[in-house]
Design a protein around this motif. Structure first.
Motif, PDB file in Angstrom:
ATOM      1  N   ASN A 177       0.822  -1.222   0.000  1.00 16.61           N
ATOM      2  CA  ASN A 177       0.000   0.000   0.000  1.00 16.61           C
ATOM      3  C   ASN A 177       0.855   1.270   0.000  1.00 16.61           C
ATOM      4  O   ASN A 177       0.601   2.195   0.757  1.00 16.61           O
ATOM      5  CB  ASN A 177      -0.937   0.026   1.198  1.00 16.61           C
ATOM      6  N   SER A 178       1.886   1.299  -0.813  1.00 15.96           N
ATOM      7  CA  SER A 178       2.816   2.432  -0.937  1.00 15.96           C
ATOM      8  C   SER A 178       3.663   2.658   0.316  1.00 15.96           C
ATOM      9  O   SER A 178       4.332   3.677   0.438  1.00 15.96           O
ATOM     10  CB  SER A 178       2.078   3.728  -1.281  1.00 15.96           C
TER      11      SER A 178
ATOM     12  N   ASN B 111       4.445   8.516   2.919  1.00 18.33           N
ATOM     13  CA  ASN B 111       4.106   9.946   2.833  1.00 18.33           C
ATOM     14  C   ASN B 111       5.319  10.851   3.044  1.00 18.33           C
ATOM     15  O   ASN B 111       5.233  11.858   3.741  1.00 18.33           O
ATOM     16  CB  ASN B 111       3.029  10.313   3.862  1.00 18.33           C
ATOM     17  N   ASN B 112       6.443  10.478   2.477  1.00 12.11           N
ATOM     18  CA  ASN B 112       7.684  11.244   2.629  1.00 12.11           C
ATOM     19  C   ASN B 112       8.124  11.376   4.085  1.00 12.11           C
ATOM     20  O   ASN B 112       8.812  12.331   4.444  1.00 12.11           O
ATOM     21  CB  ASN B 112       7.561  12.634   1.985  1.00 12.11           C
ATOM     22  N   LYS B 113       7.710  10.449   4.909  1.00 12.70           N
ATOM     23  CA  LYS B 113       8.119  10.408   6.315  1.00 12.70           C
ATOM     24  C   LYS B 113       8.731   9.038   6.572  1.00 12.70           C
ATOM     25  O   LYS B 113       8.420   8.067   5.896  1.00 12.70           O
ATOM     26  CB  LYS B 113       6.924  10.620   7.240  1.00 12.70           C
ATOM     27  N   SER B 114       9.571   8.976   7.589  1.00 15.93           N
ATOM     28  CA  SER B 114      10.255   7.728   7.897  1.00 15.93           C
ATOM     29  C   SER B 114      10.349   7.524   9.404  1.00 15.93           C
ATOM     30  O   SER B 114      10.524   8.489  10.154  1.00 15.93           O
ATOM     31  CB  SER B 114      11.660   7.767   7.291  1.00 15.93           C
ATOM     32  N   LYS B 115      10.240   6.273   9.829  1.00 10.54           N
ATOM     33  CA  LYS B 115      10.375   5.931  11.241  1.00 10.54           C
ATOM     34  C   LYS B 115      10.975   4.529  11.331  1.00 10.54           C
ATOM     35  O   LYS B 115      10.595   3.644  10.571  1.00 10.54           O
ATOM     36  CB  LYS B 115       9.001   5.972  11.930  1.00 10.54           C
ATOM     37  N   SER B 116      11.905   4.338  12.252  1.00  9.28           N
ATOM     38  CA  SER B 116      12.475   3.009  12.492  1.00  9.28           C
ATOM     39  C   SER B 116      11.923   2.447  13.795  1.00  9.28           C
ATOM     40  O   SER B 116      11.777   3.167  14.786  1.00  9.28           O
ATOM     41  CB  SER B 116      13.990   3.078  12.554  1.00  9.28           C
TER      42      SER B 116
ATOM     43  N   LEU C  50       2.905   5.349  14.062  1.00  9.54           N
ATOM     44  CA  LEU C  50       2.270   4.954  12.802  1.00  9.54           C
ATOM     45  C   LEU C  50       1.285   6.019  12.326  1.00  9.54           C
ATOM     46  O   LEU C  50       1.209   6.316  11.131  1.00  9.54           O
ATOM     47  CB  LEU C  50       1.566   3.607  12.959  1.00  9.54           C
ATOM     48  N   LYS C  51       0.541   6.603  13.257  1.00 13.45           N
ATOM     49  CA  LYS C  51      -0.402   7.670  12.897  1.00 13.45           C
ATOM     50  C   LYS C  51       0.342   8.896  12.371  1.00 13.45           C
ATOM     51  O   LYS C  51      -0.106   9.537  11.418  1.00 13.45           O
ATOM     52  CB  LYS C  51      -1.280   8.045  14.108  1.00 13.45           C
ATOM     53  N   LYS C  52       1.493   9.233  12.969  1.00 16.86           N
ATOM     54  CA  LYS C  52       2.293  10.374  12.501  1.00 16.86           C
ATOM     55  C   LYS C  52       2.801  10.154  11.072  1.00 16.86           C
ATOM     56  O   LYS C  52       2.991  11.115  10.330  1.00 16.86           O
ATOM     57  CB  LYS C  52       3.491  10.611  13.432  1.00 16.86           C
ATOM     58  N   LEU C  53       3.030   8.892  10.722  1.00 19.63           N
ATOM     59  CA  LEU C  53       3.444   8.580   9.357  1.00 19.63           C
ATOM     60  C   LEU C  53       2.293   8.744   8.368  1.00 19.63           C
ATOM     61  O   LEU C  53       2.511   8.808   7.165  1.00 19.63           O
ATOM     62  CB  LEU C  53       3.972   7.143   9.265  1.00 19.63           C
ATOM     63  N   GLY C  54       1.070   8.794   8.887  1.00 18.20           N
ATOM     64  CA  GLY C  54      -0.103   8.928   8.026  1.00 18.20           C
ATOM     65  C   GLY C  54      -0.812   7.611   7.771  1.00 18.20           C
ATOM     66  O   GLY C  54      -1.676   7.531   6.901  1.00 18.20           O
TER      67      GLY C  54
END
Length: 139
Positions: free
Chosen positions: A13-14, A50-55, A122-126
């Protein structure tokens, strides 16, 4: 296998997933709800959306690791989504403790806060519908 070596990549899903091995934290004791301690290996799952990244940290079985059966990105992402759902489906820490059979307050707080942070990240990533996404990743 070297520290930071990419094990697996996937897209759903992208959402781009990249799972890396983290050698410097390989032998670690991690609490789980069955009150046992299992020796595990640590990975880092990078989630791009969404042009955001999290590890996120992910822990895999040492038994599988010794057999050269490394965790997969989708398996790790599914686990992260399950943590987020664990927070989302309970009303408070008491219900969380009851559901997972955790009796020590410090362990309840640690697990609840970790699941809460995963949900918020996860919500912050969209990522909007964690439930539907988790159904698609079900391993």
């Amino acid at each position: 296998m070297g520290n930071g070596e990419t094990i697996d990549t996937k897209t759903i899903n992208s959402i781009e997933l990249e799972l890396k091995y983290t050698k410097n934290k390989q032998a670690r004791q991690v609490f789980n709800s069955s009150k046992s301690q299992e020796l595990v290996y640590q990975y880092s799952l990078k989630v791009d959306y969404n042009n955001k990244s999290k590890s996120f940290n992910y822990y895999g079985s040492i038994q599988d690791f010794k057999k050269d059966k490394f965790s997969k990105a989708m398996e790790a992402f599914n686990s992260i989504l399950l943590d987020a759902r664990s927070y989302d489906r309970v009303k408070d820490r008491d219900q969380f403790a009851d559901e997972f059979g955790i009796s020590k307050p410090t362990q309840v707080n640690e697990a609840y806060t970790a699941c809460q942070n995963t949900y918020k990240d996860l919500k912050k990533l969209g990522i909007k519908d964690i439930y539907k996404l988790q159904e698609k990743t079900g391993v």
